[in-house]
Design an enzyme around this catalytic site. Sequence first.
Site, PDB file in Angstrom:
ATOM      1  N   ASP A  13       0.831  -1.212   0.000  1.00  0.00           N
ATOM      2  CA  ASP A  13       0.000   0.000   0.000  1.00  0.00           C
ATOM      3  C   ASP A  13       0.864   1.261   0.000  1.00  0.00           C
ATOM      4  OD1 ASP A  13      -2.345   1.426  -0.029  1.00  0.00           O
ATOM      5  OD2 ASP A  13      -2.783   1.168   2.103  1.00  0.00           O
ATOM      6  N   HIS A  30       2.372   3.411  -8.998  1.00  0.00           N
ATOM      7  CA  HIS A  30       2.094   1.994  -9.270  1.00  0.00           C
ATOM      8  C   HIS A  30       3.251   1.364 -10.049  1.00  0.00           C
ATOM      9  CE1 HIS A  30      -1.785   2.404  -7.526  1.00  0.00           C
ATOM     10  NE2 HIS A  30      -2.317   3.093  -8.493  1.00  0.00           N
ATOM     11  N   LEU A 124      10.020 -21.307  -5.076  1.00  0.00           N
ATOM     12  CA  LEU A 124       9.144 -20.325  -4.408  1.00  0.00           C
ATOM     13  C   LEU A 124       7.801 -20.299  -5.136  1.00  0.00           C
ATOM     14  CD1 LEU A 124       8.762 -17.668  -2.548  1.00  0.00           C
ATOM     15  CD2 LEU A 124       9.532 -16.400  -4.565  1.00  0.00           C
ATOM     16  N   LEU A 184      -6.429  -4.873   7.619  1.00  0.00           N
ATOM     17  CA  LEU A 184      -6.188  -5.984   6.684  1.00  0.00           C
ATOM     18  C   LEU A 184      -6.821  -5.747   5.318  1.00  0.00           C
ATOM     19  CD1 LEU A 184      -6.583  -9.057   9.055  1.00  0.00           C
ATOM     20  CD2 LEU A 184      -4.470  -8.161   8.050  1.00  0.00           C
ATOM     21  N   GLU A 196       1.175 -13.353  12.213  1.00  0.00           N
ATOM     22  CA  GLU A 196       1.802 -12.224  12.904  1.00  0.00           C
ATOM     23  C   GLU A 196       1.709 -11.036  11.947  1.00  0.00           C
ATOM     24  OE1 GLU A 196       2.989 -12.205  16.000  1.00  0.00           O
ATOM     25  OE2 GLU A 196       2.461 -14.316  16.228  1.00  0.00           O
TER      26      GLU A 196
HETATM   27  C1  IPE Z   1      -5.372  -2.640  -0.042  1.00  0.00           C
HETATM   28  O1  IPE Z   1      -5.069  -1.299  -0.219  1.00  0.00           O
HETATM   29  C2  IPE Z   1      -5.323  -3.355  -1.348  1.00  0.00           C
HETATM   30  C3  IPE Z   1      -4.004  -3.458  -1.973  1.00  0.00           C
HETATM   31  C4  IPE Z   1      -2.865  -3.034  -1.469  1.00  0.00           C
HETATM   32  C5  IPE Z   1      -3.995  -4.100  -3.251  1.00  0.00           C
HETATM   33  P1  IPE Z   1      -6.203  -0.187  -0.316  1.00  0.00           P
HETATM   34  O2  IPE Z   1      -5.511   1.110  -0.478  1.00  0.00           O
HETATM   35  O3  IPE Z   1      -7.185  -0.562  -1.361  1.00  0.00           O
HETATM   36  O4  IPE Z   1      -6.914  -0.309   1.110  1.00  0.00           O
HETATM   37  P2  IPE Z   1      -7.757   0.728   1.939  1.00  0.00           P
HETATM   38  O5  IPE Z   1      -8.820   1.256   1.028  1.00  0.00           O
HETATM   39  O6  IPE Z   1      -6.817   1.807   2.386  1.00  0.00           O
HETATM   40  O7  IPE Z   1      -8.292  -0.053   3.101  1.00  0.00           O
HETATM   41  C1  IPE Z   2      -1.629   0.336  -3.346  1.00  0.00           C
HETATM   42  O1  IPE Z   2      -1.449   1.696  -3.415  1.00  0.00           O
HETATM   43  C2  IPE Z   2      -1.910  -0.281  -4.694  1.00  0.00           C
HETATM   44  C3  IPE Z   2      -3.322  -0.630  -4.898  1.00  0.00           C
HETATM   45  C4  IPE Z   2      -4.264  -0.604  -3.995  1.00  0.00           C
HETATM   46  C5  IPE Z   2      -3.677  -1.039  -6.246  1.00  0.00           C
HETATM   47  P1  IPE Z   2      -2.660   2.715  -3.375  1.00  0.00           P
HETATM   48  O2  IPE Z   2      -3.081   3.011  -4.770  1.00  0.00           O
HETATM   49  O3  IPE Z   2      -3.737   2.248  -2.479  1.00  0.00           O
HETATM   50  O4  IPE Z   2      -1.942   3.977  -2.754  1.00  0.00           O
HETATM   51  P2  IPE Z   2      -2.510   4.982  -1.658  1.00  0.00           P
HETATM   52  O5  IPE Z   2      -3.016   4.158  -0.522  1.00  0.00           O
HETATM   53  O6  IPE Z   2      -3.597   5.757  -2.326  1.00  0.00           O
HETATM   54  O7  IPE Z   2      -1.337   5.815  -1.290  1.00  0.00           O
HETATM   55 MG    MG Z   3      -4.123   2.450  -0.499  1.00  0.00          MG
END
Ligand code: IPE
Ligand code: IPE
Ligand code: MG
Length: 236
Positions: A13, A30, A124, A184, A196
């Site tokens: 994230d 990304h 893996l 999560l 964990e």
């Molecule tokens: C969780 O991240 C999904 C991925 C990292 C693929 P999100 O950015 O979508 O989660 P929320 O919305 O902050 O909970």
């Molecule tokens: C995680 O990064 C990747 C995906 C959920 C696809 P985000 O796109 O959620 O990035 P933030 O949370 O907005 O910084």
């Molecule tokens: Mg996010």
Amino acid sequence: MGGLPRHVGIIMDGNGRWANLRGLPRVEGHRRGAERTKDIIEASLEIGIDVLTLYAFSVENWRRPDEEVSTLMELLKVYLSKELFALLNRGIRFRVIGDRSRLPEEVLAIIEEAESCTHSGSRLTLVTALSYGGRDEIVRAVRGLISAGYKPEEVNEQLIDSNLDTSGLPPVDLIIRTSGEMRLSNFLLWQGAYAELYFTETLWPDFTKEEFFYAIQEFQRRERRFGAIMPASLRS
Ligand code: IPE
Ligand code: IPE
Ligand code: MG
């Protein structure tokens, strides 16, 4: 010190925030994020992790603007076609978990190709959670059992477990989440019952091999009890 986790899951994230901080479009975050996965896969091979599950796109992420969704799908396609040979070469078995029925056809085709040609990889297992949600996965598994005609008394944890997308994989031991969020977000809900958790403020595009190793060491310092009482040696 405890042993290595067999199965590590990562909620990658913070790509959007990483890009925002630099005045770049989210897609740049990304792109950088996708590059980071290479180092972490390499690190997992180095230390001998059996399964690495990367959360790439959640079922809820379909609600993002069309443009972001299509860029993410495109990125995945390009990344997989570019990396397929490297996966094969390194003895990595590739597998996708999630609701495939929602994936664009070309994405599905490349995924299936990658899964079938890396089938015999044994160093893996690299699992990509794509169009994935833990609740959705359980619902699909239960529907499958009902249509297969199972009777209520035949349903147990083992049966559900073996009908999830992760069938055959060990439960996740360690879940890492970057970007400071402590939740999560529907990731491996069933499989992570006793995982964990390691949370870090680092945004995913900045996550390094060194921090990955640090998270593993942190895991090794944890006392896992699975509901049993604390060993006398640890009681104060
Ligand atoms: C969780 O991240 C999904 C991925 C990292 C693929 P999100 O950015 O979508 O989660 P929320 O919305 O902050 O909970
Ligand atoms: C995680 O990064 C990747 C995906 C959920 C696809 P985000 O796109 O959620 O990035 P933030 O949370 O907005 O910084
Ligand atoms: Mg996010």
